[in-house]
Design an enzyme around this catalytic site. Structure first.
Site, PDB file in Angstrom:
ATOM      1  N   GLU A   1     -25.497  21.401   8.100  1.00 38.00           N
ATOM      2  CA  GLU A   1     -25.621  21.356   9.293  1.00 38.00           C
ATOM      3  C   GLU A   1     -26.857  21.939  10.087  1.00 38.00           C
ATOM      4  OE1 GLU A   1     -22.146  23.323  11.164  1.00 38.00           O
ATOM      5  OE2 GLU A   1     -20.794  21.546  10.126  1.00 38.00           O
TER       6      GLU A   1
ATOM      7  N   GLU B   1     -16.972  18.000   5.354  1.00 34.77           N
ATOM      8  CA  GLU B   1     -15.921  19.059   6.055  1.00 34.77           C
ATOM      9  C   GLU B   1     -15.112  18.615   7.138  1.00 34.77           C
ATOM     10  OE1 GLU B   1     -17.586  22.720   7.565  1.00 34.77           O
ATOM     11  OE2 GLU B   1     -19.324  22.730   6.018  1.00 34.77           O
TER      12      GLU B   1
HETATM   13  C1  BG6 Z   1     -19.097  24.255   9.783  1.00 30.84           C
HETATM   14  C2  BG6 Z   1     -19.508  25.185   9.070  1.00 30.84           C
HETATM   15  O1  BG6 Z   1     -19.673  24.536  10.968  1.00 30.84           O
HETATM   16  O2  BG6 Z   1     -17.709  24.742  10.415  1.00 30.84           O
HETATM   17  C3  BG6 Z   1     -18.848  26.061   8.335  1.00 30.84           C
HETATM   18  O3  BG6 Z   1     -20.339  24.326   8.111  1.00 30.84           O
HETATM   19  C4  BG6 Z   1     -17.822  26.989   9.332  1.00 30.84           C
HETATM   20  O4  BG6 Z   1     -19.836  27.009   7.868  1.00 30.84           O
HETATM   21  C5  BG6 Z   1     -16.859  25.897   9.602  1.00 30.84           C
HETATM   22  O5  BG6 Z   1     -17.193  27.952   8.695  1.00 30.84           O
HETATM   23  C6  BG6 Z   1     -15.737  26.202  10.872  1.00 30.84           C
HETATM   24  O6  BG6 Z   1     -16.456  26.717  11.976  1.00 30.84           O
HETATM   25  P1  BG6 Z   1     -16.097  28.135  12.310  1.00 30.84           P
HETATM   26  O7  BG6 Z   1     -17.330  28.332  13.313  1.00 30.84           O
HETATM   27  O8  BG6 Z   1     -14.729  28.283  12.817  1.00 30.84           O
HETATM   28  O9  BG6 Z   1     -16.345  29.050  11.161  1.00 30.84           O
END
Ligand code: BG6
Length: 462
Positions: free
Chosen positions: A168, A370
Site C-alpha cells: 500500500e 488483504e
Molecule cells: C491495510 C494494511 O491497510 O489494512 C494493514 O495493509 C492494516 O497494515 C489493514 O492493518 C487494516 O487497517 P487498520 O487501519 O484497521 O489496521
C-alpha cells in the site's frame, strides 16, 4: 448466497500480517517510524498500546504458524522489517539475529505446508532515515531500500518464491504527507508527490536488482501490493462528478498501478501536477528504469470503495496544494458501513477490480492480498465454549468471495485470496481496537483461540 463456489486447484488461501504488526520489537536494533512515534506520543495510539509485544510472533511463530495451518490455509504473507534485518542501512549489511529470525520463520512457514509471500516495506521506514535524509523524499533512501531488498533476496530467495516490494505505498504518501495518520504527519503536497514518485522508483529499482541477480532462477517472482479503492462518481450522468472520480482514481489507484504494470504514470495525473507546478523531479534514466522494470504479479488489498463528487466549494488557492482540490468525498445515502472502522462495505467492487485488471492491465496474474473486517468489542460474541461467534465476518468474506468468483469465471487471472488477518494483530494507531483475525488474541495472557470464522474458513476451503 452461493456456498458452492469452486476455485481452481492450487488457489492460494491464506492470511496476511506484517512484521511491525505481529512480531513485537524484541531484539530489534533500529526503530521504524511507528516505534518512534509511540515512544514520543503514546497517547496517539488506542488505549496507549504500542508495538513492543503485539501478538508476540517473534517468540511464538512456531505455535502461531501451526494454528494457521490448522485452519486449513495453504499460504501466509508477512513482511521482513528493514529495521530488524539490516544492521547498517548504508551498506545493507544484515544483523545476525535478524537473519536467524527470518530464516527460522521462513523455514517454519514452509514446514507447515504454507507458501510464504514476503513483503519488504509495510509502512515501516527506519526513523533514522527520515531524520537524516527525509525518508521517502530522498533518492538516497530509494537506493538504501534497494540494498536492503538485495540483502533479503540474497538470503531468502532460495525458499521465498513470491516477493512484494511495497504494501500500500499510496498509504505512506497519504499518511506521512497529506492526512497525518503516519509519523511525521506532515501536510505538504509537493513532498507527497515527490515521495509518490520515489517509492515507484524504489519498487522498479528493486525489481531491476531482482532480475539482474537472477533471483527468479528457481521460479521466484516479484510483485507489489496496492490497495485499490475504485472511485465511483455520485452521479454517472453528471460529467463533473465523473471527471472528479477519474482524477481521484488517477491519484489514489493509477499512480502506482500504471507504473507497476505499464511502466508509465497516468497522463491525466502528470498533466494536472505539471499545471499546478508540483510535479516530481525525475531524470530520463529513472523513467527508463520505471518503464523497463514491471511487476510479475499484483497483490490487491481491498477494503472499501471511494465515493466521489465534484468539488462543491471554491478551492482556497492560498492554502498548500492537496489532491482534494479536484474532488470531494461523497457520503452516499444508504451506504452499508462497518461502524467500527468507518469503512463502507461494498463487495461488488472486488468484481469491478477483477474486470479492470483483466481489461486494462493485461490480465496480469493477481491475488487478493488483504480483505477483511475489523470489529471492536468481539468479546461480547463469546459463546459458552469460549469461542467468538463472528458470523458478520463469515458473511463479509463470503460476499466478497462471491464477487471475486464471478470475476474469475469471467476470465480475470486471480490466483488467491488472503484475508486480513490470521491472528488478531496490532493496527497502527488503532492498536487493538478493531480485531480482524480468524484467531482471537487475549492481549493480557497472549492466549490465542480460533474464532467461528476460523472454523468456517477451514470447511469452506475444503
Ligand atoms: C491495510 C494494511 O491497510 O489494512 C494493514 O495493509 C492494516 O497494515 C489493514 O492493518 C487494516 O487497517 P487498520 O487501519 O484497521 O489496521
Amino acid at each position: 448466497m452461493d456456498n458452492n463456489m469452486k476455485f481452481k486447484d492450487g488457489f492460494l488461501w491464506g492470511a496476511a500480517t506484517s512484521g511491525p504488526q505481529c512480531e513485537g520489537t524484541f531484539n530489534k536494533k533500529h526503530k521504524n517510524v511507528f516505534d518512534y512515534w509511540y515512544e514520543v506520543e503514546p497517547e496517539a495510539f488506542f488505549d496507549k498500546v504500542g508495538p513492543e509485544v503485539t501478538s508476540n510472533f517473534y517468540n511464538s511463530y512456531e505455535e502461531d504458524l501451526a494454528m494457521l495451518k490448522s485452519i486449513g490455509l495453504n499460504s501466509f504473507r508477512t513482511s521482513i522489517q528493514w529495521t530488524r534485518l539490516i544492521k547498517d542501512f548504508e551498506t545493507g549489511e544484515a544483523d545476525e539475529d535478524g537473519i536467524e529470525f527470518y530464516n527460522n520463520v521462513i523455514n517454519e512457514i514452509i514446514k507447515n505446508g504454507l507458501t510464504p509471500i514476503i513483503t519488504l516495506h509495510h509502512f515501516d521506514l527506519p526513523v533514522e532515515l527520515y531524520d537524516k535524509y527525509g525518508g521517502w523524499e530522498s533518492k538516497h533512501v530509494v537506493d538504501l531500500f534497494v540494498k536492503f531488498a538485495n540483502t533479503a533476496f540474497r538470503l531468502f530467495s532460495d525458499r521465498v518464491k513470491l516477493w512484494t516490494t511495497f504494501n500500500e505505498p499510496i498509504v505512506v504518501v497519504e499518511g506521512q504527507y497529506l492526512y497525518q495518520f503516519h509519523y511525521p504527519k506532515v501536510v505538504d503536497g509537493k513532498k507527497a508527490i515527490q515521495a509518490l514518485y520515489n517509492i515507484n522508483l524504489a519498487s522498479a529499482k528493486t525489481i531491476k536488482v531482482f532480475k539482474e541477480n537472477n533471483y527468479g532462477k528457481d521460479g521466484a517472482k516479484i510483485g507489489t501490493i496496492l490497495n485499490l479503492t475504485p472511485s465511483y462518481p455520485r452521479d454517472i450522468n453528471n460529467p463533473d462528478d465523473v471527471k472528479a472520480a477519474k482524477i481521484a482514481d488517477a491519484f489514489f489507484n493509477e499512480s502506482f498501478l500504471m507504473p507497476a504494470i505499464k511502466g508509465e504514470f497516468p497522463k491525466l495525473l502528470v498533466d494536472l501536477l505539471k499545471e499546478d507546478d508540483v510535479l516530481w523531479e525525475s531524470t530520463e534514466e529513472e523513467l527508463k528504469i520505471i518503464k523497463e522494470n514491471n511487476i510479475e504479479y499484483l497483490g490487491v488489498n481491498y477494503y472499501f470503495p471511494r465515493r466521489i463528487k465534484a468539488k462543491e466549494e471554491k478551492v482556497d488557492e492560498s492554502k498548500p496544494w492537496m489532491p482534494d482540490k479536484y474532488f470531494d468525498n461523497y457520503e452516499m445515502p444508504g451506504r452499508r458501513m462497518n461502524p467500527y472502522r468507518g469503512w463502507e462495505i461494498y463487495p461488488k467492487a472486488i468484481y469491478d477490480i477483477a474486470i479492470n485488471i483483466r481489461d486494462n492491465y493485461d490480465n496480469i496474474p493477481w491475488y487478493i492480498s488483504e480483505n477483511g473486517m475489523g470489529v471492536e468489542g468481539e468479546d461480547r460474541y463469546i459463546n459458552s465454549e469460549g469461542i467468538i461467534e463472528d458470523d458478520y465476518r463469515i458473511e463479509f468474506i463470503k460476499e466478497h468471495l462471491e464477487y471475486l468468483h464471478k470475476g474469475i469465471e469471467e476470465g480475470s487471472n486471480c490466483f488467491g485470496y488472503h484475508s486480513w488477518t490470521g491472528i488478531d494483530c496490532w493496527s497502527w494507531c488503532n492498536a487493538y481496537k478493531n480485531r480482524y483475525g480468524f484467531i482471537a488474541l487475549d492481549l493480557k495472557t497472549q492466549k490465542k483461540t480460533i474464532k467461528k470464522s476460523g472454523q468456517w474458513i477451514k470447511e469452506f476451503i475444503k
